[in-house]
Design a protein around this motif. Structure first.
Motif, PDB file in Angstrom:
ATOM      1  N   UNK A   1       0.836  -1.181   0.000  1.00 54.64           N
ATOM      2  CA  UNK A   1       0.000   0.000   0.000  1.00 54.64           C
ATOM      3  C   UNK A   1       0.881   1.245   0.000  1.00 54.64           C
ATOM      4  N   UNK A   2       0.711   2.081  -0.990  1.00 58.15           N
ATOM      5  CA  UNK A   2       1.498   3.314  -1.091  1.00 58.15           C
ATOM      6  C   UNK A   2       1.013   4.347  -0.080  1.00 58.15           C
ATOM      7  N   UNK A   3       1.929   5.181   0.361  1.00 56.47           N
ATOM      8  CA  UNK A   3       1.524   6.320   1.181  1.00 56.47           C
ATOM      9  C   UNK A   3       2.258   7.562   0.699  1.00 56.47           C
ATOM     10  N   UNK A   4       1.878   8.670   1.254  1.00 60.03           N
ATOM     11  CA  UNK A   4       2.355   9.966   0.801  1.00 60.03           C
ATOM     12  C   UNK A   4       3.887  10.053   0.833  1.00 60.03           C
ATOM     13  N   UNK A   5       4.531   9.375   1.780  1.00 57.68           N
ATOM     14  CA  UNK A   5       5.997   9.433   1.870  1.00 57.68           C
ATOM     15  C   UNK A   5       6.675   8.721   0.705  1.00 57.68           C
ATOM     16  N   UNK A  72      -1.205  18.188  -5.878  1.00 59.08           N
ATOM     17  CA  UNK A  72      -1.830  17.840  -4.608  1.00 59.08           C
ATOM     18  C   UNK A  72      -1.919  16.324  -4.535  1.00 59.08           C
ATOM     19  N   UNK A  73      -1.315  15.747  -3.495  1.00 58.92           N
ATOM     20  CA  UNK A  73      -1.220  14.301  -3.329  1.00 58.92           C
ATOM     21  C   UNK A  73      -2.051  13.869  -2.124  1.00 58.92           C
ATOM     22  N   UNK A  77      -5.401   9.013   3.537  1.00 57.84           N
ATOM     23  CA  UNK A  77      -5.319   9.359   4.951  1.00 57.84           C
ATOM     24  C   UNK A  77      -4.527  10.653   5.169  1.00 57.84           C
ATOM     25  N   UNK A  78      -3.518  10.878   4.341  1.00 56.01           N
ATOM     26  CA  UNK A  78      -2.647  12.045   4.463  1.00 56.01           C
ATOM     27  C   UNK A  78      -2.633  12.814   3.153  1.00 56.01           C
TER      28      UNK A  78
END
Length: 140
Positions: A1-5, A72-73, A77-78
């Motif tokens: 799962x990808x996240x903003x970081x 805008x990303x 959740x973030x």
């Protein structure tokens, strides 16, 4: 799962001499995937927002070849905003990141390097659908 970081800025090599500047971008050397598609946004009127979707599997690198734009990303959740304004800097965006682009300066051009060919089935075009998919991935 990808996240903003996982959305990172890539600083590409710059070669300067009296004839001008050159920035090479090579598949798998400078970006983490093989390039299968290239497209660019240009002549975007002031105040217009582009994109507003996420991909299930596609990876991208966005580069402001000229001018400036804001990306805008959102990982469900973030949220984070990145301004692109240097032609030697790219923004890597992995799959499952919602993105939209706005804030185009006059004369801006945003180049996209994509990991695969166009496939309408790879898109999340509705934010609520994207959020449900993220929820399923994080709970399972």
């Amino acid at each position: 799962m990808a996240n903003i970081s996982d959305c990172i800025l890539l600083d590409f090599r710059q070669i300067h001499d009296e004839r001008g500047s050159l920035t090479p971008v090579e598949s798998r050397n400078d970006i983490p995937f093989a390039i299968r598609r290239v497209f660019y946004l240009y002549d975007v009127p002031a105040g217009v927002e582009r994109e507003g979707h996420a991909y299930k599997t596609l990876q991208q690198v966005l580069i402001a070849i000229s001018g400036r734009c804001a990306v805008h990303l959102d990982d469900g959740m973030n949220r984070r905003e990145v301004t692109l304004q240097h032609s030697h800097v790219g923004l890597y965006i992995p799959p499952m990141i919602w993105r939209r682009i706005d804030g185009f300066a006059s004369g801006s051009m945003c180049l996209t390097l994509a990991s695969d060919y166009y496939d309408e089935g790879d898109y999340y075009r509705e934010y609520a659908t994207f959020q449900r998919a993220v929820s399923v991935q994080t709970s399972g």
